[in-house]
Design a protein around this motif. Sequence first.
Motif, PDB file in Angstrom:
ATOM      1  N   ASP A  17       0.810  -1.219   0.000  1.00 10.28           N
ATOM      2  CA  ASP A  17       0.000   0.000   0.000  1.00 10.28           C
ATOM      3  C   ASP A  17       0.845   1.273   0.000  1.00 10.28           C
ATOM      4  OD1 ASP A  17      -2.269  -1.526   0.017  1.00 10.28           O
ATOM      5  OD2 ASP A  17      -2.660  -1.310   2.164  1.00 10.28           O
ATOM      6  N   SER A  18       2.045   1.218   0.595  1.00 10.84           N
ATOM      7  CA  SER A  18       2.832   2.435   0.801  1.00 10.84           C
ATOM      8  C   SER A  18       4.092   2.523  -0.051  1.00 10.84           C
ATOM      9  CB  SER A  18       3.255   2.552   2.277  1.00 10.84           C
ATOM     10  OG  SER A  18       2.146   2.491   3.149  1.00 10.84           O
ATOM     11  N   TRP A  19       4.623   1.390  -0.513  1.00  4.97           N
ATOM     12  CA  TRP A  19       5.944   1.376  -1.135  1.00  4.97           C
ATOM     13  C   TRP A  19       5.953   0.597  -2.442  1.00  4.97           C
ATOM     14  CZ3 TRP A  19      10.373   3.809   0.786  1.00  4.97           C
ATOM     15  CH2 TRP A  19      10.221   4.389   2.046  1.00  4.97           C
ATOM     16  N   VAL A  20       6.864   0.993  -3.327  1.00  2.00           N
ATOM     17  CA  VAL A  20       7.121   0.282  -4.569  1.00  2.00           C
ATOM     18  C   VAL A  20       8.630   0.044  -4.677  1.00  2.00           C
ATOM     19  CG1 VAL A  20       6.946   0.316  -7.077  1.00  2.00           C
ATOM     20  CG2 VAL A  20       5.165   1.398  -5.704  1.00  2.00           C
ATOM     21  N   ALA A  21       9.018  -1.194  -4.985  1.00  2.00           N
ATOM     22  CA  ALA A  21      10.428  -1.549  -5.174  1.00  2.00           C
ATOM     23  C   ALA A  21      10.617  -2.001  -6.613  1.00  2.00           C
ATOM     24  CB  ALA A  21      10.825  -2.662  -4.210  1.00  2.00           C
ATOM     25  N   ASP A  69       3.309   5.833  10.638  1.00  2.00           N
ATOM     26  CA  ASP A  69       3.496   4.505  11.229  1.00  2.00           C
ATOM     27  C   ASP A  69       3.238   3.416  10.200  1.00  2.00           C
ATOM     28  OD1 ASP A  69       4.228   5.410  13.728  1.00  2.00           O
ATOM     29  OD2 ASP A  69       2.208   5.267  14.580  1.00  2.00           O
ATOM     30  N   ALA A  70       2.166   3.559   9.428  1.00  2.00           N
ATOM     31  CA  ALA A  70       1.834   2.548   8.417  1.00  2.00           C
ATOM     32  C   ALA A  70       2.923   2.458   7.355  1.00  2.00           C
ATOM     33  CB  ALA A  70       0.492   2.867   7.771  1.00  2.00           C
ATOM     34  N   GLU A  71       3.478   3.592   6.947  1.00  2.00           N
ATOM     35  CA  GLU A  71       4.540   3.592   5.939  1.00  2.00           C
ATOM     36  C   GLU A  71       5.815   2.938   6.471  1.00  2.00           C
ATOM     37  OE1 GLU A  71       3.163   7.592   3.463  1.00  2.00           O
ATOM     38  OE2 GLU A  71       4.487   7.771   5.212  1.00  2.00           O
ATOM     39  N   ARG A  72       6.091   3.126   7.752  1.00  2.00           N
ATOM     40  CA  ARG A  72       7.275   2.481   8.337  1.00  2.00           C
ATOM     41  C   ARG A  72       7.095   0.970   8.392  1.00  2.00           C
ATOM     42  NH1 ARG A  72       9.437   6.692  13.046  1.00  2.00           N
ATOM     43  NH2 ARG A  72       8.949   8.601  11.901  1.00  2.00           N
ATOM     44  N   ASP A  73       5.915   0.523   8.795  1.00  2.00           N
ATOM     45  CA  ASP A  73       5.640  -0.914   8.816  1.00  2.00           C
ATOM     46  C   ASP A  73       5.732  -1.504   7.413  1.00  2.00           C
ATOM     47  OD1 ASP A  73       5.213  -1.126  11.552  1.00  2.00           O
ATOM     48  OD2 ASP A  73       3.061  -0.777  11.403  1.00  2.00           O
ATOM     49  N   ASP A  74       5.132  -0.810   6.448  1.00  2.00           N
ATOM     50  CA  ASP A  74       5.125  -1.317   5.073  1.00  2.00           C
ATOM     51  C   ASP A  74       6.525  -1.358   4.485  1.00  2.00           C
ATOM     52  OD1 ASP A  74       2.425  -1.767   5.080  1.00  2.00           O
ATOM     53  OD2 ASP A  74       1.896  -0.054   3.832  1.00  2.00           O
ATOM     54  N   PHE A  75       7.370  -0.378   4.825  1.00  2.00           N
ATOM     55  CA  PHE A  75       8.746  -0.427   4.327  1.00  2.00           C
ATOM     56  C   PHE A  75       9.460  -1.653   4.871  1.00  2.00           C
ATOM     57  CE2 PHE A  75      13.264   0.052   4.997  1.00  2.00           C
ATOM     58  CZ  PHE A  75      13.680   0.165   3.670  1.00  2.00           C
TER      59      PHE A  75
END
Length: 360
Positions: free
Chosen positions: A238-242, A270-276
């Motif tokens: 949801d937050s990141w693309v690799a 917080d959600a972005e940190r978890d998703d990373f």
Amino acid sequence: MMRTTGELADGREIIWYDVEGSPPRVPGTDERDLPHTATSSQMRQDVLTGEWVAIASHRQSRTFMPPADECPLCPSREGRHTEVPTADYQVVAFENRFPSFSSHTDGVVPVDDGIEHMRAGVGRCEVVCFSSDHDGSFGSLSPEQARLVVDTWADRTTDLSAVEGVEQVFPFENRGAEMGVTLQHPHGQIYAYPFVPARAQRELESARAYRAETGRSLFGDIVEREVADGVRVIASNDSWVAFVPYAARWPMEVHFFPRVQRPDLPSLTDAERDDFARVYLDVLARFDRLYSTPMPYIAAWHQAPVHVDRDLAWLHLELYSTRRGEGKLKYLAGSESGMGAFVGDVLPEQQAEQLREAGA
């Protein structure tokens, strides 16, 4: 996240980071007899390119590949005192004993005569130990532990950005002897530079020119294009693309971008940190499944400078390896070293296919 501060025998700061709800941390006493840190770090400017070169000759005496039972990054134990004066830890950060940049510089007289430019290498360098497990790696961390490292990077970025003279905060990890690692314990470093390094400047200059021409974010359009094409995307949530970049310089290279523009690690939700943590652990596992031995790599965080161009910057991590095949390494030879002109060994689309096939 719980944070506990202490001081090492030579006056350097050390900070323990623990998951919220952990037992209270009691900072240990460093019983070593160490002289107070003083360096002769200096910066000299290459007048031909405008780039600053740090010279830190005291680093020649730094610890080099000690055996596991003499590792300075493991917890201290009876009769064996290390850089971490407690019997255990979750994540710990401390000032580097052999820094490239330091607030404790001695004997550097500034020079500025039109050709020669020199000043003290004022800044700060820190070590971040990801785990007390000497035989582990970032890739072997649990998502909760990886998230604690992300929180540590963010906290250190906030503190180091407030240090007088610091212009750029750069967390990074070198993994593997092939990448120049001198300590095998799972750890990374943070450099707080007194200038904006050349690569960061070039990225921001490109973003500035692109915005002037199109009115849009270059970083954002890159992310949008990679998601739409999909051919080089390795993993996403949801937050990141690799993804493998279109013009990858290294035989294995993956960039991680948040889907929403963030200038730096402290600005992540917080959600972005978890998703990373999840997407990064996924890609690191793919790296290690490609060959018969663990993949050596460099992981480099690109954050906004402290004082300029924060509206242009888009936080991202660049992960790359010099390994170009089983038992083979890419060396920066004539074109790369002499002219800075990279010659790629593996098609970016082929890299992406290999990493997708290496999924669990």
